[in-house]
Design an enzyme around this catalytic site. Structure first.
Site, PDB file in Angstrom:
ATOM      1  N   LEU A  87       0.878  -1.388   0.119  1.00  0.00           N
ATOM      2  CA  LEU A  87       0.057   0.122   0.030  1.00  0.00           C
ATOM      3  C   LEU A  87       0.752   1.059   0.126  1.00  0.00           C
ATOM      4  CD1 LEU A  87      -2.648  -0.927   2.817  1.00  0.00           C
ATOM      5  CD2 LEU A  87      -3.015  -0.670   0.188  1.00  0.00           C
ATOM      6  N   ASP A  88       0.814   2.108  -0.785  1.00  0.00           N
ATOM      7  CA  ASP A  88       1.578   3.274  -0.897  1.00  0.00           C
ATOM      8  C   ASP A  88       1.524   4.005   0.459  1.00  0.00           C
ATOM      9  OD1 ASP A  88      -0.263   5.544  -1.063  1.00  0.00           O
ATOM     10  OD2 ASP A  88      -0.892   4.781  -3.181  1.00  0.00           O
ATOM     11  N   GLU A  89       2.561   5.095   0.701  1.00  0.00           N
ATOM     12  CA  GLU A  89       2.479   5.823   1.821  1.00  0.00           C
ATOM     13  C   GLU A  89       1.297   6.480   2.477  1.00  0.00           C
ATOM     14  OE1 GLU A  89       5.386   9.160   3.952  1.00  0.00           O
ATOM     15  OE2 GLU A  89       5.747   8.665   1.501  1.00  0.00           O
TER      16      GLU A  89
END
Length: 200
Positions: free
Chosen positions: A55-57
């Site tokens: 999951l991106d930041e």
């Protein structure tokens, strides 16, 4: 000398509610931004633990972790559904939902890519998630709406690119399901150990 086969090794598996602002990794990979927060802050994971997918930041929600590379490969193979709830900017229209269902053109690795058909529907009520560490603008600045998007593929930032492609940029993104594993009432930063029989 006793030799332990790979099958005899006891692998461990975890679910985590990845909070906003964390990277889905354990090592900084030489990045200059030493202030980046990593998963190892949240739990004393065993050596060799890896995130299954990412999951991106700025995204939150259900992330699976394992010490077993075969499990990781299986879940990332495109056979397992991943469901996301996206809060989008604006009152999303049926046409935008239908377009995402059929597949939309997004950019990926500098090229154009058409997403595979997927499941998309509008949520009739606002889902209850923990308050995010960075405040999201409220409806005083215009309406927002929530959609469920279920994919089997997982290109980089795909859900965000899909909602933008139909004119409704994502404000908040939470993964709520991977296969038969649900986020349920987990709180941001919470970690639960997962029994192998529950792996999708």
């Amino acid at each position: 000398m006793k030799v332990t086969s790979e099958k005899q090794l006891l692998h461990r598996h975890f679910t985590i509610y990845k909070p906003y602002g964390f990277l889905s990794q354990f090592v900084n990979n030489g990045q200059k931004q030493n202030s980046k927060r990593l998963l190892g802050e949240l739990y004393d994971f065993p050596k060799g633990t890896m995130a299954i997918g990412r999951l991106d930041e700025k995204s939150e929600g259900l992330l699976l972790l394992t010490t077993d590379g075969k499990v990781s490969n299986h879940i990332c193979s495109g056979k397992i559904e991943k469901e996301y709830y996206a809060q989008v900017n604006g009152d999303i229209i049926p046409e935008a939902i239908e377009n995402m269902k059929k597949g939309v053109e997004i950019g990926f690795n500098g090229k154009k890519y058409t997403t595979a058909p997927c499941k998309v529907y509008r949520l009739e009520s606002t889902p209850e998630f923990p308050e995010r560490s960075k405040k999201i603008r409220d409806d005083r600045h215009g309406p927002t709406s929530w959609v469920s998007i279920t994919l089997r593929e997982g290109k980089f930032r795909q859900v965000r690119k899909m909602t933008s492609a139909v004119g409704f940029p994502t404000l908040r993104l939470v993964r709520v399901r991977v296969g038969n594993i649900h986020l349920n009432t987990m709180q941001a930063g919470e970690v639960q150990e997962l029994h192998e029989s529950n792996i999708p």
